[in-house]
Design a protein around this motif. Sequence first.
Motif, mmCIF file in Angstrom:
data_model
loop_
_atom_site.group_PDB
_atom_site.id
_atom_site.type_symbol
_atom_site.label_atom_id
_atom_site.label_comp_id
_atom_site.label_asym_id
_atom_site.label_seq_id
_atom_site.Cartn_x
_atom_site.Cartn_y
_atom_site.Cartn_z
ATOM 1 N N ASN A 130 0.579 -1.054 0.075
ATOM 2 C CA ASN A 130 0.196 0.070 -0.385
ATOM 3 C C ASN A 130 0.901 1.025 0.303
ATOM 4 O O ASN A 130 0.657 2.116 -0.718
ATOM 5 C CB ASN A 130 -0.566 0.311 1.495
ATOM 6 C CG ASN A 130 -1.824 -0.898 1.114
ATOM 7 O OD1 ASN A 130 -2.317 -1.229 0.125
ATOM 8 N ND2 ASN A 130 -1.698 -1.825 2.291
ATOM 9 N N THR A 156 4.511 3.050 0.117
ATOM 10 C CA THR A 156 6.718 2.421 -0.425
ATOM 11 C C THR A 156 6.484 3.804 0.633
ATOM 12 O O THR A 156 6.620 5.372 0.724
ATOM 13 C CB THR A 156 6.964 1.970 -1.493
ATOM 14 O OG1 THR A 156 6.084 3.078 -2.282
ATOM 15 C CG2 THR A 156 5.927 1.252 -2.031
ATOM 16 N N ARG A 202 10.208 6.496 0.233
ATOM 17 C CA ARG A 202 11.905 6.464 -1.018
ATOM 18 C C ARG A 202 12.593 7.511 -0.620
ATOM 19 O O ARG A 202 12.311 8.518 0.427
ATOM 20 C CB ARG A 202 11.063 7.442 -2.325
ATOM 21 C CG ARG A 202 11.812 7.462 -3.493
ATOM 22 C CD ARG A 202 11.113 7.738 -4.201
ATOM 23 N NE ARG A 202 12.333 8.995 -5.271
ATOM 24 C CZ ARG A 202 13.730 7.718 -5.959
ATOM 25 N NH1 ARG A 202 13.341 6.420 -5.888
ATOM 26 N NH2 ARG A 202 14.999 8.261 -6.265
ATOM 27 N N THR A 229 10.216 10.346 2.190
ATOM 28 C CA THR A 229 8.948 10.271 1.422
ATOM 29 C C THR A 229 8.990 9.123 1.875
ATOM 30 O O THR A 229 8.711 8.141 1.563
ATOM 31 C CB THR A 229 9.040 11.428 0.360
ATOM 32 O OG1 THR A 229 9.784 11.047 -0.247
ATOM 33 C CG2 THR A 229 9.751 12.653 1.018
ATOM 34 N N ILE A 230 7.386 9.220 1.819
ATOM 35 C CA ILE A 230 6.528 8.150 1.799
ATOM 36 C C ILE A 230 5.817 8.039 0.591
ATOM 37 O O ILE A 230 5.177 9.548 0.326
ATOM 38 C CB ILE A 230 5.710 7.415 2.917
ATOM 39 C CG1 ILE A 230 6.203 7.592 3.881
ATOM 40 C CG2 ILE A 230 4.546 6.564 3.050
ATOM 41 C CD1 ILE A 230 5.234 7.351 5.562
ATOM 42 N N ARG A 231 5.350 7.062 -0.383
ATOM 43 C CA ARG A 231 4.378 7.329 -1.629
ATOM 44 C C ARG A 231 3.171 6.351 -1.300
ATOM 45 O O ARG A 231 3.602 5.028 -0.718
ATOM 46 C CB ARG A 231 5.037 6.970 -2.640
ATOM 47 C CG ARG A 231 3.913 7.540 -3.892
ATOM 48 C CD ARG A 231 4.894 7.398 -4.905
ATOM 49 N NE ARG A 231 3.703 7.097 -6.290
ATOM 50 C CZ ARG A 231 2.751 7.963 -6.372
ATOM 51 N NH1 ARG A 231 2.913 9.278 -5.796
ATOM 52 N NH2 ARG A 231 1.652 7.508 -7.662
ATOM 53 N N VAL A 232 1.820 6.663 -1.264
ATOM 54 C CA VAL A 232 1.159 5.897 -0.869
ATOM 55 C C VAL A 232 0.243 5.345 -2.255
ATOM 56 O O VAL A 232 0.380 5.887 -3.308
ATOM 57 C CB VAL A 232 -0.400 6.065 0.054
ATOM 58 C CG1 VAL A 232 -1.420 5.834 0.227
ATOM 59 C CG2 VAL A 232 0.609 7.123 0.873
ATOM 60 N N GLU A 233 1.089 4.152 -2.729
ATOM 61 C CA GLU A 233 -0.050 3.630 -3.780
ATOM 62 C C GLU A 233 -0.753 2.568 -3.671
ATOM 63 O O GLU A 233 -1.066 3.020 -5.460
ATOM 64 C CB GLU A 233 1.471 2.083 -4.085
ATOM 65 C CG GLU A 233 2.866 2.635 -4.051
ATOM 66 C CD GLU A 233 3.810 2.942 -4.744
ATOM 67 O OE1 GLU A 233 2.817 2.554 -5.736
ATOM 68 O OE2 GLU A 233 4.837 3.408 -4.607
ATOM 69 N N ARG A 234 -1.544 2.799 -2.936
ATOM 70 C CA ARG A 234 -2.930 2.547 -3.473
ATOM 71 C C ARG A 234 -4.274 2.734 -2.378
ATOM 72 O O ARG A 234 -4.089 4.162 -1.653
ATOM 73 C CB ARG A 234 -3.129 0.327 -2.918
ATOM 74 C CG ARG A 234 -1.802 0.098 -3.908
ATOM 75 C CD ARG A 234 -1.908 -1.611 -3.311
ATOM 76 N NE ARG A 234 -1.193 -2.180 -4.072
ATOM 77 C CZ ARG A 234 -1.320 -3.165 -5.931
ATOM 78 N NH1 ARG A 234 -2.725 -2.852 -6.131
ATOM 79 N NH2 ARG A 234 -0.553 -3.309 -6.525
ATOM 80 N N ARG A 235 -4.838 2.800 -2.681
ATOM 81 C CA ARG A 235 -6.544 3.365 -2.575
ATOM 82 C C ARG A 235 -6.917 4.923 -2.450
ATOM 83 O O ARG A 235 -7.316 5.276 -1.808
ATOM 84 C CB ARG A 235 -6.558 3.163 -0.602
ATOM 85 C CG ARG A 235 -6.318 1.999 -0.501
ATOM 86 C CD ARG A 235 -6.335 1.129 0.727
ATOM 87 N NE ARG A 235 -5.864 -0.272 1.373
ATOM 88 C CZ ARG A 235 -6.106 -0.414 2.100
ATOM 89 N NH1 ARG A 235 -6.209 -0.262 2.942
ATOM 90 N NH2 ARG A 235 -6.062 -2.343 2.330
ATOM 91 N N GLY A 292 -3.764 1.167 5.438
ATOM 92 C CA GLY A 292 -3.038 0.786 4.592
ATOM 93 C C GLY A 292 -2.218 0.722 5.021
ATOM 94 O O GLY A 292 -0.849 0.385 5.076
ATOM 95 N N LEU A 293 -1.456 2.247 5.953
ATOM 96 C CA LEU A 293 -0.070 2.760 5.872
ATOM 97 C C LEU A 293 0.627 1.842 7.240
ATOM 98 O O LEU A 293 1.319 1.159 7.983
ATOM 99 C CB LEU A 293 -0.045 4.328 7.220
ATOM 100 C CG LEU A 293 0.482 4.546 7.879
ATOM 101 C CD1 LEU A 293 2.520 4.830 6.369
ATOM 102 C CD2 LEU A 293 0.640 5.944 8.213
ATOM 103 N N SER A 303 -0.537 -1.027 8.349
ATOM 104 C CA SER A 303 -0.529 -2.651 8.636
ATOM 105 C C SER A 303 0.503 -3.008 8.152
ATOM 106 O O SER A 303 1.451 -4.055 7.741
ATOM 107 C CB SER A 303 -1.984 -3.319 7.952
ATOM 108 O OG SER A 303 -2.073 -3.112 6.836
ATOM 109 N N ASP A 304 0.397 -1.727 6.741
ATOM 110 C CA ASP A 304 2.554 -2.309 5.636
ATOM 111 C C ASP A 304 3.436 -2.150 6.693
ATOM 112 O O ASP A 304 3.883 -2.971 6.447
ATOM 113 C CB ASP A 304 1.989 -1.166 4.721
ATOM 114 C CG ASP A 304 1.735 -1.886 3.561
ATOM 115 O OD1 ASP A 304 0.454 -2.323 3.298
ATOM 116 O OD2 ASP A 304 1.887 -1.318 2.402
ATOM 117 N N PHE A 305 3.408 -1.053 7.372
ATOM 118 C CA PHE A 305 4.594 -1.034 8.174
ATOM 119 C C PHE A 305 4.311 -1.553 9.651
ATOM 120 O O PHE A 305 5.390 -1.104 10.309
ATOM 121 C CB PHE A 305 5.221 0.549 9.059
ATOM 122 C CG PHE A 305 5.035 1.637 7.430
ATOM 123 C CD1 PHE A 305 5.862 0.299 5.977
ATOM 124 C CD2 PHE A 305 4.874 2.268 6.899
ATOM 125 C CE1 PHE A 305 5.866 1.184 5.222
ATOM 126 C CE2 PHE A 305 5.631 3.586 5.905
ATOM 127 C CZ PHE A 305 6.145 2.689 4.647
#
Lengths: 286, 286
Positions: A104, A106, A108, B106-112, B159-160, B162-164
């Motif tokens: 969800n 990533t 960078r 930086t964080i990129r939210v890839e989904r949702r 998502g944040l 649970s992913d981390f």
Amino acid sequence: MRQITDISQLKEAIRQYQSEGKSIGFVPTMGFLHEGHLTLADKARQENDAVVMSIFVNPAQFGPNEDFEAYPRDIERDAGLADNAGVDILFTPSAHDMYPGEKNVTIRVERRTDVLCGRSREGHFDGVAIVLTKLFNLVQPTRAYFGLKDAQQVAVVDGLISDFFMDIELVAVDTVREEDGLAKSSRNVYLTAEERKEAPKLYRALQTSAELIRAGERDPEAVIKAAKEIIETTSGTIDYVELYSYPKLEPADKMEGKVILAVAVAFSKARLIDNIIIDIREMERI
Amino acid sequence: MRQITDISQLKEAIRQYQSEGKSIGFVPTMGFLHEGHLTLADKARQENDAVVMSIFVNPAQFGPNEDFEAYPRDIERDAGLADNAGVDILFTPSAHDMYPGEKNVTIRVERRTDVLCGRSREGHFDGVAIVLTKLFNLVQPTRAYFGLKDAQQVAVVDGLISDFFMDIELVAVDTVREEDGLAKSSRNVYLTAEERKEAPKLYRALQTSAELIRAGERDPEAVIKAAKEIIETTSGTIDYVELYSYPKLEPADKMEGKVILAVAVAFSKARLIDNIIIDIREMERI
């Protein structure tokens, strides 16, 4: 020592430590442990109530041309070494548990990555930052231990911890060296007998340059040149000899604060890296 | 209630809570508090030993065309409301302290993010994820409270976390509504008297569609159409009426698990959003 593979079991063990008010020292590794790792575990043992080591070969930090599959693994031997080093919990999660489902979010890494070894490893430190964020959140360490052999990784972790306000003390541990100064590395065995004799010149070059700075030299080019001249007397091929501010890894034209002089040299079958970090303020104080 | 601006003072207060074994409920806000926020604080108060609320207008989640400067601020009034709601610590950091120096990571939210309101707010949720990662690491909450009025934000935070592997329980709190069903919002005051009378139709449309699903309708298009027909009887202009799986926000063609039906409608001076989350399994069980 307990070896834990299951994430919920690890969480339970960490909660237990926390409820007992224990400090946790954390040593993240990709396994195939050598003296460098054990030095980190040792230091963690001295400074904390409990020591957690992780062994996880992180697919996210391997590039498409880097051989994730071929990375050496020997969990049984590692477990013995970790146990002897006083590790309390050896955490060995599966890739499936660490990366369940599709990502969800990533991370960078925007800075400190486009120099030194990072220049040729696009995305490598993004993968390092992601897996460490996960591991840090699972282990919730008081202190995390990293070797200065990979000083760029230490710089990136420093950026990650400070940007995200992680409540973790980053402990950067000096490179472990052979008696003749050669930085210990699993790659040293790939050196020919002749190369092995020359290899300590990398550290001698770094020391010579540090000596120059100590003597008052403030021209980065002159410092780099001095190191190169010594390394060029070996049969190795210089990949880079670079000088940056540390840990920001920006051009060190001003030669103030901390600077890092780092080298990478390719021998016939082994590419060696080494570095020295010099605190200019400390030198000026002396 | 203590109002804390300084990050190190906050850390000290959190350490104190932790040493006392207190659970921490956290309500992150951008201030200008309304009943929605206070409901979150209320729930946090009921479920935790201590309640921390943050007020921080986060520059990173505003787009170049969104007016960060004009975002309403009234810290004094907010402090009074937070105190009344039983908040123990009101954390009001400066932008300089939250974003010191240049970003390393930086964080990129890839989904949702590429659906609903996120579609037209490129980068918005990246900014939300970054500031929440910072705030979560500072506050180290047991539970974090978010309103389902912004169900997409809840999905992104899910998502944040649970992913981390963040050790935080996400508590999603139902939208607070006026007696006639209109979702409470600071924007409702911009409705004309006529529009205010029509506005409850948004929720009525959502309820009607939910009723259809309850009655066995499994065609997403039919569900969306029913809601649209009702909203089209208002003077507002439909921005979107969309149906997705929840919290993944993927196409809900299969109509299984949880789904969200969400609407955005532009009136003359206010754009209203609302949504309803329907658990298909629960319905089938009844």
